[in-house]
Design an enzyme around this catalytic site. Sequence first.
Site, PDB file in Angstrom:
ATOM      1  N   TYR A  41      63.722 126.868 134.584  1.00 51.57           N
ATOM      2  CA  TYR A  41      64.446 125.774 133.919  1.00 51.57           C
ATOM      3  C   TYR A  41      63.483 124.898 133.124  1.00 51.57           C
ATOM      4  O   TYR A  41      63.512 124.849 131.914  1.00 51.57           O
ATOM      5  CB  TYR A  41      65.174 124.897 134.950  1.00 51.57           C
ATOM      6  CG  TYR A  41      66.464 125.462 135.507  1.00 51.57           C
ATOM      7  CD1 TYR A  41      66.859 126.771 135.248  1.00 51.57           C
ATOM      8  CD2 TYR A  41      67.290 124.673 136.309  1.00 51.57           C
ATOM      9  CE1 TYR A  41      68.042 127.275 135.767  1.00 51.57           C
ATOM     10  CE2 TYR A  41      68.476 125.175 136.833  1.00 51.57           C
ATOM     11  CZ  TYR A  41      68.848 126.475 136.565  1.00 51.57           C
ATOM     12  OH  TYR A  41      70.002 126.955 137.085  1.00 51.57           O
ATOM     13  N   GLU A  67      71.179 122.758 144.653  1.00 51.01           N
ATOM     14  CA  GLU A  67      69.794 122.401 144.983  1.00 51.01           C
ATOM     15  C   GLU A  67      69.726 120.997 145.570  1.00 51.01           C
ATOM     16  O   GLU A  67      69.069 120.774 146.568  1.00 51.01           O
ATOM     17  CB  GLU A  67      68.903 122.465 143.739  1.00 51.01           C
ATOM     18  CG  GLU A  67      67.456 122.136 144.083  1.00 51.01           C
ATOM     19  CD  GLU A  67      66.525 122.149 142.881  1.00 51.01           C
ATOM     20  OE1 GLU A  67      65.377 122.546 143.045  1.00 51.01           O
ATOM     21  OE2 GLU A  67      66.968 121.769 141.784  1.00 51.01           O
ATOM     22  N   GLN A 114      63.213 130.184 139.522  1.00 52.71           N
ATOM     23  CA  GLN A 114      64.100 129.474 138.613  1.00 52.71           C
ATOM     24  C   GLN A 114      63.339 129.065 137.364  1.00 52.71           C
ATOM     25  O   GLN A 114      62.354 128.339 137.463  1.00 52.71           O
ATOM     26  CB  GLN A 114      64.615 128.232 139.344  1.00 52.71           C
ATOM     27  CG  GLN A 114      65.490 127.331 138.524  1.00 52.71           C
ATOM     28  CD  GLN A 114      65.473 125.909 139.070  1.00 52.71           C
ATOM     29  OE1 GLN A 114      64.463 125.223 139.027  1.00 52.71           O
ATOM     30  NE2 GLN A 114      66.590 125.480 139.588  1.00 52.71           N
TER      31      GLN A 114
END
Lengths: 409, 361
Positions: free
Chosen positions: A138, A254, A136
Amino acid sequence: MDLHYSKEYLDFEKEVKAFCKKYDGVTFTDASKNPLASLSSKKKKIQVTRSEWQKILIEQGYFARAVPKEYGGYGGEPDILKSRIIATEFSKAKTPAPMGGQGIDMLVPTLLEMGTQEQKEKYIKPTLHGEMIWCQGYSEPNAGSDLAALQTKGELIDGEWVINGQKIWTSTAQYSQMMFCLVRTEPEAQKHAGISYLLIPMDSEGIEVRPLVDMTMKAGFNEVFFTDVKIPETNIVGKRGEGWAVANATLGHERGSLAPPDAIMNRLNMLIDLMKQEKLDGKPLIEHSIYRDRLMKIQGKIMASQSHALRLLSAKLNPGQDVKVGKMIQKLVGTELRHELEGLAIDVMGEIGVLYEDSPHLRDKGSWQFIYMYFLGLIIGGGTSQIQKNIISERGLGLPKEPKVQGAQ
Amino acid sequence: MYFGLSEDQIFFQDNIKRFLEENSSVDILRKIAADDRTFAKDIHDGIVNLGINGLLVPEEFGGLGLDILFAAAISESLGYGAGATPFVGSYVMAPIAIIDGGSDKQKQNYLTNVASNEVKFGVGFSALTGARDDSEIQIKGNKISGRSLFVLDYEYATHFMISDINGCIGVIDAQANGIDLVELKTIDRTRNVCELILKNVDFEILEQTKNSKNTAEKVIDAGRIMLAADSLGAAQNMINKAVDYAKERKQFGRAIGSFQAVKHMCAEMVAELEPCYALIWHAAHAQKHMPNEARLMACQAKSHLSDVTKEVAKKSTEVHGGMGFTDLLGLHYWFKRIGLNRQLLGTPERVREEAALLQLN
């Protein structure tokens, strides 16, 4: 109050128990790199690869239950009670759980909701089968709690996205084939409206992954650097500038998946066993009233959180039940409580509690120290405890937001 | 599968909350605290009219025949509204003792009268939950002597129910000879406790409790769940008041609830208290449906709630700043209610020790 399972679920529970018995002692030929995984390995009987195990579980309907067959799932109706029965029985029998990770837990639900037909066909199946690992992209050095401040840049040039910038805290980047990534593609737009959600092959030219060693010395984050990385224009989920909404759907997933409720009960039972076995000044730890009181105290907290998880489960089955705030507290409470429990085990062990890695006299493979530190990471990651408190108080209790600093977006 | 309160339970709770909102303002609480008992009597009468005295009494004896989960739901709303009425002793512990430990004749005799509110019990079980040196209760034949400290719900009592250290439970008539009743003044004026000094008083032992502690344990477990539920309601009320105040009160040109220092205190209180609902419901449900876990869950509910609500009482007062400390706002009535609940029927440390022993043996 009705805590009974109907016949359908009692039968299902039996079926799962039988499955766990059949695969008792299953081990993987391609051992996971997650150090936590080795804790549950037992006597060697049946050997499979991770990917084969995923397929066995999907075929049985124990994993990817509600993902349509055409994308590699089981193609059933989502069934929360059955999911819970599976999780509970697997945990009791120490049957290996299906692979998790950010691809399975976050990307798959996102693609199912917002992906194009082509994206669903291309990515979901190999992800579920454990053949395509995702990371991921981010957080950035200057965009942590304030994630929407991210600056990694994506420009559309000649039908390709050209990406430049840096991500940080990227778990599993070193093993991943793909990254789902938030990139600023509309620099003129307002902060949240300038972001797009892109899918980036990790073998693209211009990507550099640098490991970022954390305090456990085991679990690995990474920094990921992008220099003129080129990916196809179609590798975008949602439209340009919609990335924030797309990402928020996955952030919800999540928060839900960080702290499975049954795991803490197993650890509590391990701690009780440890305190019965270990002696201090000639008597078992559990007979020392100060340690015993601390143990009972945390058992009370854990019982409350277990009962609370049942209430949240019930609310999913009975949509009239209001648990709005009840859901918001889960990340905060779950991570803090687990950290506290692991820390208690270290305390009661005294000097033995600080042994680590492969030291002589290590107890439970050093897992108490490892998880104690690991959970400090989880307290901070995925929205720090302080950010959680902002969410609870502002969205849950309706308290006013902190006024913005003048000039800030 | 459904984990939560039923519509009936919520309806009953709402009735009690509404009654207390209308009849038990902070002004009324202040009068009660200043020993104007007529107001307390009105509240007690009103609550009895809603049917709480017969809550646990089986239908065959004229009661509602409801269970401990139902009683816990009621207790929560009494805590929420700081209801100045007997409950835990008179209407939960006493009927349970008679249902579980009484002979058929005793059940017929007492339960019918509890349901009609002609018999009201004060309840003294402290010999079992932390006996002091000078409070020894001695039962000889049909007579009882000694000192029972912290007898609950004595104010309207027509009878007292006392347990000795072995869980032998019996009933004495409040008018009997040899009873010296000493009122005790606690921090919490919404409930009343006394000590009884007994000299050779006629004592009717509940048949099944002569040689068994089982009934006494059930009674204490239920009592502890009620006290925990009462604190849950009281703490929720304190949080609600703190959140409302944080939205209204302005300093430095903005609502104090916009400061993270304040809003995080509110979030912490909610994060601690919210799971307590499920723990109380689960523990109360276990008393009837999960006998193997019933005692442990009752102990953990009592001790955990005592700790969480103590913290909520402190923080919610702090959110109010100086006003929280005053009698003007009256927040302290709930603070003190939580304080009393914590100490009654076993402090957290003592109850946790019981929880540990349950699991070690």
